[in-house]
Design an enzyme around this catalytic site. Structure first.
Site, PDB file in Angstrom:
ATOM      1  N   THR A 198       1.124  -1.070   0.529  1.00 46.80           N
ATOM      2  CA  THR A 198       0.104  -0.079   0.065  1.00 46.80           C
ATOM      3  C   THR A 198       0.496   1.560  -0.122  1.00 46.80           C
ATOM      4  O   THR A 198       0.559   2.186  -0.538  1.00 46.80           O
ATOM      5  CB  THR A 198      -1.176   0.044   1.288  1.00 46.80           C
ATOM      6  OG1 THR A 198      -2.440  -1.375   1.152  1.00 46.80           O
ATOM      7  CG2 THR A 198      -1.877   1.350   1.338  1.00 46.80           C
ATOM      8  N   ASP A 199       1.494   1.129   0.890  1.00 44.42           N
ATOM      9  CA  ASP A 199       2.694   2.072   0.537  1.00 44.42           C
ATOM     10  C   ASP A 199       3.055   1.910  -0.770  1.00 44.42           C
ATOM     11  O   ASP A 199       3.804   3.787  -0.709  1.00 44.42           O
ATOM     12  CB  ASP A 199       4.339   2.171   1.856  1.00 44.42           C
ATOM     13  CG  ASP A 199       3.229   2.301   3.341  1.00 44.42           C
ATOM     14  OD1 ASP A 199       3.195   3.972   3.487  1.00 44.42           O
ATOM     15  OD2 ASP A 199       3.439   1.294   4.283  1.00 44.42           O
ATOM     16  N   GLU A 200       3.940   1.293  -1.216  1.00 41.10           N
ATOM     17  CA  GLU A 200       4.681   1.866  -2.383  1.00 41.10           C
ATOM     18  C   GLU A 200       3.239   2.424  -3.523  1.00 41.10           C
ATOM     19  O   GLU A 200       3.303   2.967  -4.094  1.00 41.10           O
ATOM     20  CB  GLU A 200       5.036   0.197  -3.133  1.00 41.10           C
ATOM     21  CG  GLU A 200       5.936  -0.266  -1.829  1.00 41.10           C
ATOM     22  CD  GLU A 200       7.278   0.904  -1.937  1.00 41.10           C
ATOM     23  OE1 GLU A 200       7.471   1.865  -2.929  1.00 41.10           O
ATOM     24  OE2 GLU A 200       7.990   0.052  -0.910  1.00 41.10           O
ATOM     25  N   GLY A 222       2.550   6.048  -2.574  1.00 41.55           N
ATOM     26  CA  GLY A 222       3.018   6.800  -3.555  1.00 41.55           C
ATOM     27  C   GLY A 222       3.285   7.123  -5.334  1.00 41.55           C
ATOM     28  O   GLY A 222       3.276   8.284  -5.489  1.00 41.55           O
TER      29      GLY A 222
END
Length: 385
Positions: free
Chosen positions: A175-177, A180
Site C-alpha cells: 500500500t505504501d508503494e 506513493g
C-alpha cells in the site's frame, strides 16, 4: 557535510519540493519526483525520521536500507517546526517551493500554523500533497494511518488466502508503494493545472481503487469474489504450480486464445468442458488438477520452455537470489548500483523509462541533516543551480 554527488538532471529539474512526510507512502511520492530531477529537500524532525531505524541495516555504515532507497536523490535538513527560527526557515523555503508533501494526521499542519490557508496565501502556486490513512475528512480521518489497516479495510485482505483459511496480508509494503505512485501522479496533475491547491491522497482509497470492478459487482448483483488462494474466479487455470524439481511456476489463461493453446498443451484441447471461460470456471477443480499434475511431472525449466513455445503466459517464481542473477533484470539494468562512497548500494532503478528525458539516481538516502548548513545559508541554491 559534503554536497550531494552527481548533477541533478531530468524533466523535473525546475521543480522544488519540500518533503515533510515520514516513513513510506509520503516519502515514496517525493522520491518519484526526485528520481526525475526535482530538487527535494527532506525535512526531518530532531532525531530524524523513524524510517532510518526500521528493519535491515547496511553493515558497511549502519544506515537503514529502507532509508537509502526511499530517500535517495533528496537533500536532508533537520528543522524543529515548533522552534520559531526553524519555523521561519521552513516558511521561507515553502514560499519558493512548488510542492509540499506531508503525511501528518489531518489537522496537524493547521495546529503548527502551516495549514493550506496560510501557505497558499503566501505562495498561491503551491501544491500541497497530503498523504494520510483515510483522507482529510470523514469519520476515520483522525485515525492513525497504516498500510496494514488500509489493506484490511479496502477489500484486499478479504480476498487473499486459501478458501477456508486465514485472510492474508501482503508480505511487502504494498500500500505504501502504490500510494506513493498515486500521490506522485496526482501531484503532477495538480502542477499541470497551474493552480495552487491541496491534493488529498490516502492509503485506503488507493487500495480500494486496486479492487477493480468488485464494488460494481456487489452493487448490481450482490455477488462477492471468493477467496481462492492463488486463483481467480473467472480465469482457470490460474495460479502457482510446483514442478518435480521443487521449484514453482505462475501461469495465467486470462485470454481465450491463450487458454486454447494451454488446453492443447495439457492434452485436453478437445474436451468440451474447457472450451469457454464459463466451462473452465464451472469445472475448476478438474482443470486445476490436470494443470497441477502436468507441472508436477516436469521440471520448472521444462514447463517454462513448453509454455513459452506455445506462446502461453508463464513465469518462474523467483526469489531475490534468482532475481539477482536473472539475465533480463541484468540487461535492463533494473537493479542499479548507486554511488555512496562504500562501493555502491544496489537498489531498484527508476520506475519508468522516458526515451528523451529519463530520470536518474544520483545518491542514496543521506545522513541526518547532511545539507542543513547549506540550506540554512542559501535556501534553494543547490549544486546544479
Amino acid at each position: 557535510m559534503s554536497r550531494p554527488p552527481g548533477e541533478r538532471t531530468g524533466p523535473l529539474v525546475d521543480l522544488r519540493v519540500i518533503d515533510m512526510s515520514t516513513v513510506l507512502a509520503g516519502p515514496n511520492c517525493a522520491r518519484y519526483l526526485a528520481d526525475f530531477g526535482a530538487d527535494v529537500i527532506k525535512v526531518e524532525r530532531p532525531g530524524g525520521d523513524s524510517l532510518r531505524n526500521m528493519a535491515w541495516r547496511d553493515p558497511r555504515d549502519g544506515e537503514g536500507l529502507w532509508w537509502k532507497l526511499v530517500n535517495r536523490n533528496k537533500r536532508t535538513v533537520v528543522l524543529d517546526v515548533k522552534d520559531n527560527a526553524d519555523h521561519a526557515t521552513l516558511l521561507r523555503l515553502l514560499d519558493e517551493a512548488d510542492v509540499l508533501v506531508e503525511n501528518s494526521r489531518p489537522g496537524t499542519l493547521e495546529r503548527l500554523g502551516l495549514g493550506p490557508d496560510v501557505l497558499l496565501a503566501r505562495n498561491p502556486k503551491l501544491v500541497i500533497t497530503r498523504v494520510s490513512g483515510f483522507g482529510q475528512d470523514g469519520p476515520y480521518a483522525s485515525r492513525a494511518g497504516f498500510a496494514t489497516i488500509a489493506e484490511a479495510m479496502s477489500g484486499l485482505v478479504a480476498l487473499s488466502g486459501e478458501p477456508e483459511g486465514q485472510p492474508l496480508l501482503p508480505p511487502v509494503a504494498l500500500t505504501d508503494e502504490v500510494t506513493g505512485l498515486s500521490a506522485a501522479f496526482a501531484t503532477m496533475v495538480a502542477l499541470h493545472s497551474g493552480v495552487g491547491q491541496v491534493v488529498d491522497a490516502n492509503l485506503l482509497e488507493t487500495m480500494f481503487h486496486m479492487m477493480g470492478p468488485l464494488a460494481s459487482l456487489f452493487a448490481v448483483t450482490g455477488e462477492q469474489q471468493p477467496r481462492l488462494g492463488a486463483g481467480l474466479p473467472y480465469t482457470v487455470p490460474r495460479g502457482t504450480y510446483q514442478c518435480n524439481d521443487g521449484k514453482w511456476v505462475a501461469a495465467s489463461t486470462s485470454s481465450d486464445s491463450v487458454a486454447a493453446r494451454v488446453m492443447e498443451l495439457l492434452g485436453v484441447g478437445d474436451d468440451v468442458r474447457f472450451t469457454t471461460f464459463a466451462g473452465r470456471t464451472e469445472h475448476r477443480t478438474d482443470l486445476e488438477a490436470i494443470m497441477t499434475a502436468w507441472c508436477a511431472a516436469r521440471t520448472q525449466a521444462e514447463v517454462v520452455e513448453a509454455f513459452t513455445a506455445a506462446d502461453a503466459a508463464i513465469g518462474p517464481v523467483l526469489d531475490m537470489a534468482e532475481i539477482a542473477s536473472d539475465p533480463h533484470y541484468a540487461q535492463r539494468g533494473t537493479i542499479e548500483t548507486v554511488p555512496d562512497g562504500l562501493g555502491g548500494t544496489p537498489m531498484q532503478s527508476v520506475i519508468a523509462r522516458l526515451s528523451a528525458t529519463p530520470g536518474s539516481i544520483r545518491w542514496a538516502g543521506r545522513a541526518l541533516n547532511a545539507d542543513g548548513a547549506e540550506v540554512a545559508a542559501s535556501g534553494w541554491d543547490s549544486p546544479s543551480d
